[in-house]
Enzyme design. Sequence first.
Site, PDB file in Angstrom:
ATOM      1  N   ASN A  87       4.517  11.561 -18.193  1.00 34.03           N
ATOM      2  CA  ASN A  87       5.051  10.636 -17.150  1.00 34.03           C
ATOM      3  C   ASN A  87       4.067  10.590 -16.104  1.00 34.03           C
ATOM      4  O   ASN A  87       3.132  11.491 -16.033  1.00 34.03           O
ATOM      5  CB  ASN A  87       6.480  11.354 -16.586  1.00 34.03           C
ATOM      6  N   ASP A  94       8.159   8.552 -20.239  1.00 36.71           N
ATOM      7  CA  ASP A  94       8.743   8.690 -21.650  1.00 36.71           C
ATOM      8  C   ASP A  94      10.095   8.386 -21.980  1.00 36.71           C
ATOM      9  O   ASP A  94      10.733   8.185 -21.104  1.00 36.71           O
ATOM     10  CB  ASP A  94       8.134  10.092 -21.963  1.00 36.71           C
ATOM     11  N   TYR A 104       6.383  15.606 -21.412  1.00 42.35           N
ATOM     12  CA  TYR A 104       5.768  15.254 -19.985  1.00 42.35           C
ATOM     13  C   TYR A 104       5.047  14.139 -19.968  1.00 42.35           C
ATOM     14  O   TYR A 104       4.086  14.048 -19.163  1.00 42.35           O
ATOM     15  CB  TYR A 104       5.032  16.782 -19.429  1.00 42.35           C
ATOM     16  N   HIS A 146       0.876  -1.182   0.274  1.00 33.76           N
ATOM     17  CA  HIS A 146      -0.073  -0.087   0.091  1.00 33.76           C
ATOM     18  C   HIS A 146       0.730   1.175  -0.157  1.00 33.76           C
ATOM     19  O   HIS A 146       1.795   1.449   0.768  1.00 33.76           O
ATOM     20  CB  HIS A 146      -1.028  -0.122   1.074  1.00 33.76           C
ATOM     21  N   HIS A 205       7.889  19.645 -12.513  1.00 33.38           N
ATOM     22  CA  HIS A 205       8.589  18.574 -13.183  1.00 33.38           C
ATOM     23  C   HIS A 205      10.118  18.185 -12.639  1.00 33.38           C
ATOM     24  O   HIS A 205      10.316  17.172 -12.325  1.00 33.38           O
ATOM     25  CB  HIS A 205       9.098  18.904 -14.638  1.00 33.38           C
TER      26      HIS A 205
END
Length: 139
Positions: free
Chosen positions: A130, A28, A128, A20, A106
């Site tokens: 991801n 990418d 981006y 958990h 980012h």
Amino acid sequence: MKKGTVLHSGISSVISRLGHTDTVVVCDAGLPIPSTTERIDLALTQGVPGFLQVVDVVTQEMQVEAAILAEEIKQHNPQLHETLLGQIERLQQHQGNTITVRYVSHEQFKLKTADSQAVIRSGECSPYANIILCAGVTF
């Protein structure tokens, strides 16, 4: 926690070991991957396999309770962002739970990858693309 069958033994193994709140990154082709984090490199060539395709396969087997995205995806890749949110919505319905989506810069995203159980690299070559997937429980 595992939910189904994935043919890639590395991905299947990582998912089966998740507890958990553990995290897995799908990224990418350009995201830097820390040397201390397990790398599962699926990238064959530009766009193969695609980011959304990899996210779909991983989430067929992984119970997800939260997702983290880079804030920059909203401006620099809005079409992928909207498609990804739709995919998360369908996953919520399938799992019967709410998946919290959070955004970080980012730079913060890249730092968080070091804490993940693995980074799964797709062949995606759009900005981006991801996601950090946070494991939930199936009970």
